[in-house]
Each structure stands twice: as structure tokens, then as C-alpha cells.
Design a protein around this motif. Structure first.
Motif, PDB file in Angstrom:
ATOM      1  N   ARG A 147     -98.578  62.965 -23.211  1.00 17.95           N
ATOM      2  CA  ARG A 147     -97.342  62.203 -23.074  1.00 17.95           C
ATOM      3  C   ARG A 147     -97.280  61.703 -21.641  1.00 17.95           C
ATOM      4  O   ARG A 147     -97.223  62.495 -20.705  1.00 17.95           O
ATOM      5  N   ILE A 148     -97.307  60.363 -21.477  1.00 15.29           N
ATOM      6  CA  ILE A 148     -97.445  59.772 -20.153  1.00 15.29           C
ATOM      7  C   ILE A 148     -96.353  58.750 -19.911  1.00 15.29           C
ATOM      8  O   ILE A 148     -95.971  58.006 -20.815  1.00 15.29           O
ATOM      9  N   LEU A 149     -95.838  58.735 -18.679  1.00 12.45           N
ATOM     10  CA  LEU A 149     -94.912  57.699 -18.230  1.00 12.45           C
ATOM     11  C   LEU A 149     -95.656  56.771 -17.290  1.00 12.45           C
ATOM     12  O   LEU A 149     -96.232  57.223 -16.292  1.00 12.45           O
ATOM     13  N   ILE A 150     -95.629  55.480 -17.602  1.00 15.25           N
ATOM     14  CA  ILE A 150     -96.246  54.456 -16.754  1.00 15.25           C
ATOM     15  C   ILE A 150     -95.130  53.568 -16.230  1.00 15.25           C
ATOM     16  O   ILE A 150     -94.449  52.883 -17.000  1.00 15.25           O
ATOM     17  N   HIS A 151     -94.929  53.586 -14.924  1.00 14.70           N
ATOM     18  CA  HIS A 151     -93.875  52.760 -14.341  1.00 14.70           C
ATOM     19  C   HIS A 151     -94.295  51.287 -14.283  1.00 14.70           C
ATOM     20  O   HIS A 151     -95.482  50.967 -14.170  1.00 14.70           O
ATOM     21  N   ALA A 152     -93.297  50.397 -14.356  1.00 12.12           N
ATOM     22  CA  ALA A 152     -93.498  48.948 -14.201  1.00 12.12           C
ATOM     23  C   ALA A 152     -94.477  48.398 -15.232  1.00 12.12           C
ATOM     24  O   ALA A 152     -95.510  47.824 -14.903  1.00 12.12           O
ATOM     25  N   THR A 175     -91.425  51.825 -18.131  1.00 13.51           N
ATOM     26  CA  THR A 175     -90.175  51.236 -17.656  1.00 13.51           C
ATOM     27  C   THR A 175     -90.368  49.747 -17.417  1.00 13.51           C
ATOM     28  O   THR A 175     -91.443  49.299 -17.001  1.00 13.51           O
ATOM     29  N   THR A 176     -89.302  48.985 -17.668  1.00 13.07           N
ATOM     30  CA  THR A 176     -89.317  47.555 -17.387  1.00 13.07           C
ATOM     31  C   THR A 176     -87.880  47.060 -17.393  1.00 13.07           C
ATOM     32  O   THR A 176     -86.945  47.814 -17.689  1.00 13.07           O
ATOM     33  N   SER A 177     -87.682  45.783 -17.067  1.00 11.75           N
ATOM     34  CA  SER A 177     -86.336  45.215 -17.069  1.00 11.75           C
ATOM     35  C   SER A 177     -85.977  44.701 -18.461  1.00 11.75           C
ATOM     36  O   SER A 177     -86.838  44.548 -19.334  1.00 11.75           O
ATOM     37  N   LYS A 179     -85.247  41.841 -19.796  1.00 12.86           N
ATOM     38  CA  LYS A 179     -85.880  40.641 -20.345  1.00 12.86           C
ATOM     39  C   LYS A 179     -87.307  40.886 -20.819  1.00 12.86           C
ATOM     40  O   LYS A 179     -87.854  40.097 -21.601  1.00 12.86           O
ATOM     41  N   ASN A 180     -87.929  41.984 -20.371  1.00 10.39           N
ATOM     42  CA  ASN A 180     -89.319  42.239 -20.724  1.00 10.39           C
ATOM     43  C   ASN A 180     -89.514  43.339 -21.761  1.00 10.39           C
ATOM     44  O   ASN A 180     -90.651  43.666 -22.111  1.00 10.39           O
ATOM     45  N   VAL A 181     -88.418  43.915 -22.260  1.00 10.30           N
ATOM     46  CA  VAL A 181     -88.535  45.070 -23.151  1.00 10.30           C
ATOM     47  C   VAL A 181     -89.389  44.770 -24.379  1.00 10.30           C
ATOM     48  O   VAL A 181     -90.335  45.504 -24.701  1.00 10.30           O
ATOM     49  N   HIS A 182     -89.086  43.700 -25.093  1.00  9.42           N
ATOM     50  CA  HIS A 182     -89.817  43.401 -26.329  1.00  9.42           C
ATOM     51  C   HIS A 182     -91.266  43.044 -26.037  1.00  9.42           C
ATOM     52  O   HIS A 182     -92.177  43.421 -26.783  1.00  9.42           O
ATOM     53  N   TRP A 183     -91.477  42.323 -24.951  1.00 10.45           N
ATOM     54  CA  TRP A 183     -92.848  41.937 -24.585  1.00 10.45           C
ATOM     55  C   TRP A 183     -93.687  43.170 -24.255  1.00 10.45           C
ATOM     56  O   TRP A 183     -94.826  43.292 -24.709  1.00 10.45           O
ATOM     57  N   VAL A 184     -93.137  44.089 -23.487  1.00  9.77           N
ATOM     58  CA  VAL A 184     -93.872  45.306 -23.134  1.00  9.77           C
ATOM     59  C   VAL A 184     -94.118  46.167 -24.373  1.00  9.77           C
ATOM     60  O   VAL A 184     -95.180  46.773 -24.527  1.00  9.77           O
ATOM     61  N   GLY A 188     -97.994  47.911 -26.906  1.00  2.00           N
ATOM     62  CA  GLY A 188     -98.334  49.169 -27.561  1.00  2.00           C
ATOM     63  C   GLY A 188     -97.548  50.368 -27.083  1.00  2.00           C
ATOM     64  O   GLY A 188     -97.736  51.472 -27.599  1.00  2.00           O
ATOM     65  N   ALA A 189     -96.682  50.193 -26.081  1.00  2.00           N
ATOM     66  CA  ALA A 189     -95.907  51.325 -25.586  1.00  2.00           C
ATOM     67  C   ALA A 189     -95.058  51.924 -26.700  1.00  2.00           C
ATOM     68  O   ALA A 189     -94.457  51.197 -27.501  1.00  2.00           O
ATOM     69  N   ASP A 190     -94.988  53.247 -26.737  1.00  2.00           N
ATOM     70  CA  ASP A 190     -94.223  53.924 -27.782  1.00  2.00           C
ATOM     71  C   ASP A 190     -92.730  53.923 -27.493  1.00  2.00           C
ATOM     72  O   ASP A 190     -91.912  53.829 -28.409  1.00  2.00           O
ATOM     73  N   ARG A 191     -92.350  54.031 -26.234  1.00  2.00           N
ATOM     74  CA  ARG A 191     -90.935  54.026 -25.848  1.00  2.00           C
ATOM     75  C   ARG A 191     -90.787  53.226 -24.562  1.00  2.00           C
ATOM     76  O   ARG A 191     -91.302  53.614 -23.507  1.00  2.00           O
ATOM     77  N   VAL A 192     -90.116  52.089 -24.662  1.00  2.00           N
ATOM     78  CA  VAL A 192     -89.881  51.234 -23.498  1.00  2.00           C
ATOM     79  C   VAL A 192     -88.487  51.518 -22.973  1.00  2.00           C
ATOM     80  O   VAL A 192     -87.496  51.404 -23.696  1.00  2.00           O
ATOM     81  N   ILE A 193     -88.400  51.887 -21.703  1.00  2.00           N
ATOM     82  CA  ILE A 193     -87.132  52.251 -21.069  1.00  2.00           C
ATOM     83  C   ILE A 193     -86.652  51.081 -20.216  1.00  2.00           C
ATOM     84  O   ILE A 193     -87.339  50.657 -19.270  1.00  2.00           O
ATOM     85  N   ASP A 194     -85.511  50.541 -20.551  1.00  2.00           N
ATOM     86  CA  ASP A 194     -84.899  49.437 -19.806  1.00  2.00           C
ATOM     87  C   ASP A 194     -84.203  50.025 -18.578  1.00  2.00           C
ATOM     88  O   ASP A 194     -83.112  50.589 -18.686  1.00  2.00           O
ATOM     89  N   TYR A 195     -84.834  49.887 -17.418  1.00  2.00           N
ATOM     90  CA  TYR A 195     -84.291  50.555 -16.230  1.00  2.00           C
ATOM     91  C   TYR A 195     -82.968  49.959 -15.768  1.00  2.00           C
ATOM     92  O   TYR A 195     -82.245  50.578 -14.971  1.00  2.00           O
ATOM     93  N   LYS A 196     -82.622  48.780 -16.263  1.00  2.00           N
ATOM     94  CA  LYS A 196     -81.327  48.206 -15.917  1.00  2.00           C
ATOM     95  C   LYS A 196     -80.190  48.842 -16.710  1.00  2.00           C
ATOM     96  O   LYS A 196     -79.016  48.747 -16.329  1.00  2.00           O
TER      97      LYS A 196
END
Length: 327
Positions: A147-152, A175-177, A179-184, A188-196
Motif C-alpha cells: 500500500r503506497i502513497l505517491i504525492h503529486a 494526491t492531486t488537485s 481538476k485533475n482527479v479524474h485524469w489521475v 490506474g490509481a486506486d484512491r485519488v485524494i483531492d488535496y483541496k
């Protein structure tokens, strides 16, 4: 030949110029590449600003760029595995910097053949971000089911690292902003965290690994979300003692606050200073051919607009890589 060069430290628009310079030639162990495309990375505009001049001293004017793709037009007598006419790509060593140019001479050991299923522009986007991701993740040991967290996740390194970690069988948070959640997510990311909207520290815990691409407080905060015996691998934090020795820093000691956090979690912390590596590019080529890694390009600029490409990259708004095409 023409090359984009750093002519003085300072603002990008004043510090860069397209100049005529001597065409390089190959030696016994190198090859000469006719450049088809080059990609830009944050280190490139930081060099122009002068922010890295103590670490990477330059004799100005200095041609710029580290990532290249193109055609071999000349090879040394001791070079094996490559032929004139081969399509290749590489991240050149620091002393051979200057890929935003019509020709580039580079040691053959850092070169790989371009995957046939991608363009020269796509190939040029891969070396620095791919090698950085592989070396940072493998140095601490990325394992299947980690289980890995990749920033930005929308940045160059982040977008590659997500794909690489998924190809290795990891469960990926990133993590991403907004506007980029769906793109990220599409990477293939399993869980995208909207840092805003979300605090990642309230979402992730007991992680096997954090890939710190941001530095500062993000390096220290990583120890809050890893498990006992977890790992933090960074490309933006302070050196660990092993890396400091590799960088020639004598008598180095970890900052007290970082040393304490490592001890409290029995953690493994490493900073990676990426090194060119042709064999690892070969590994990337295989994954690209198999469709497990897809190059991510934001914009392609013609060579004549190379300075504009730098200005755009420096805004920090790029999703994926910024490319300069020589064609």
C-alpha cells in the motif's frame, strides 16, 4: 548546429537563447544522436535560475536538457548493441547535458532502443521521470500488494510512478488537485485524494511506503502515515547518510527531527539522486511495449519556441511532460 543554451542565470526569458554551437562527435564508447525530440524537467528551469549552481556548476553558455530521443548517426568503435539508423532514447549524464539541440553525443551505456509503438516525442518524455521513479521505489523495495502513497500524481514523476507501482501489483493512493482527479484516476490509481478538499493524513494510515516527491513538511509527515517498519523514499527531501556519502558530503548527519521519526517507526528512509541507466530504460521499454506504461504528454513545442516551453513548464500547471520537437 543550433542548440538552446543557458546564457546567464536569472529569469527564463533573459537566461535562454538559441545559439549556433559546435556539433559534437562520438568517441570510442559513445554514439551521436540526431535529436528528434527532447523533454523538459523542473531541474532544467532551476538550472537557469541559478538555484542549483553550487551543486551543478555550469560554464556558460551551456546547452540545456537531459532527456532525448532520436536516430543514431554515428557510433564509436567499441559500441555494441546499437547500429547507425537505430531509433533510441536516453537520459544523458550531467557532463553531457544539452539535449535541446540538433545533435547529442552520449555514452552508449545510458541509451536504450525506442519502443516501436510510441513516437519520438513520447519516448523523450520517459527517461528522467521513469528512471527517477524506478530507482526511488526499488531502492527501498517496492513489493506486490504494498500500500503506497505517491504525492503529486499529475506531475511527470507522479504520473509515471502510479503506472509503475500498479504494474508491480501495488495498491496506490495519490494526491492531486480537484481538476485533475479524474485524469489521475485514469492512470490506474486506486484512491485519488483531492488535496483541496481532503486531508490525506486522515485518509491513509499504516502504509507500507510513501513516495515523497514534494519535500519539506511532506517528508516529515510521511512518518505519520506509514506502518511500523514502513518506508519513505524521497526525491525532494534531505539526504540520508548513505546518499550523502555518494554525493560527496563529508561528516553528514541526519537532521535531528528526521532521525527521531525514523527511529520511532523503525523506518527505512532514502533520498534518491537519479543516475542514467540504459538497462533500466530497457525495462521501461518492455513495459511500454506491453501497454503497462503509457507516456503522458501535456504539450509539444517546436524548437523555435523552446523558451516558451520553459516558461510554460515553470508555471507548474503541466499534466505530464512538456516536449520540444526538433522535427
Amino acid at each position: 548546429m543550433k542548440a538552446l543554451q543557458i546564457i546567464k542565470y536569472g529569469e527564463l526569458k533573459d537566461g535562454l537563447a538559441i545559439n549556433e554551437t559546435a556539433k559534437p562527435s562520438s568517441n570510442a564508447t559513445s554514439i551521436l544522436i540526431q535529436t528528434k525530440a527532447a523533454s523538459l524537467n523542473p531541474i532544467d528551469y532551476k538550472l537557469v535560475s541559478g538555484g542549483l549552481k553550487d551543486m551543478v556548476p555550469l560554464d556558460l553558455p551551456s546547452s540545456t536538457g537531459f532527456d532525448v530521443s532520436g536516430i543514431i548517426v554515428e557510433k564509436g568503435t567499441e559500441v555494441t548493441g546499437f547500429e547507425v539508423g537505430d531509433a533510441v532514447y536516453a537520459r544523458v549524464p550531467q557532463q553531457q547535458m544539452g539535449t535541446v539541440a540538433e545533435f547529442v553525443a552520449v555514452e552508449s551505456t545510458v541509451v536504450s532502443k525506442k519502443p516501436e509503438n510510441i513516437s519520438f516525442e513520447e519516448a523523450a518524455s520517459l527517461p528522467l521521470i521513469g528512471l527517477t521513479s524506478i530507482q526511488a521505489l526499488e531502492r527501498v523495495g517496492l513489493n506486490k500488494n504494498d500500500r503506497i502513497l505517491i504525492h503529486a500524481g499529475s506531475g511527470g514523476v507522479g504520473s509515471f510512478a502510479i503506472q509503475y507501482a500498479k504494474a508491480k501489483g501495488a495498491y496506490v493512493y495519490t494526491t492531486t488537485s480537484t481538476k485533475n482527479v479524474h485524469w489521475v484516476k485514469s492512470l490506474g490509481a486506486d484512491r485519488v485524494i483531492d488535496y483541496k478538499k481532503e486531508d490525506y493524513k486522515s485518509i491513509v494510515s499504516d502504509l507500507d511506503l510513501v513516495f515523497d516527491t514534494l519535500g519539506g513538511d511532506y517528508t516529515l509527515d510521511a512518518f505519520q502515515v506509514i506502518k511500523e517498519g514502513g518506508k519513505v523514499t524521497s526525491i525532494a527531501g534531505v539526504p540520508d547518510e548513505e546518499t550523502a556519502a555518494m554525493m560527496g558530503i563529508k561528516g553528514y548527519e541526519l537532521p535531528e527531527n528526521l532521525a527521531r521519526l525514523i527511529k520511532e517507526k523503525s523506518a527505512n528512509y532514502k533520498l534518491t539522486w537519479m543516475q542514467p541507466n540504459g538497462e533500466q530504460l530497457d525495462e521501461i521499454s518492455v513495459m511500454v511495449k506491453e501497454g503497462r506504461i503509457k507516456p503522458i504528454i501535456d504539450k509539444v513545442y517546436p524548437f523555435a519556441e523552446g523558451i516558451e516551453a520553459y516558461l510554460y513548464l515553470a508555471t507548474g500547471r503541466a499534466k505530464g511532460k512538456v516536449i520540444i520537437s526538433m522535427s
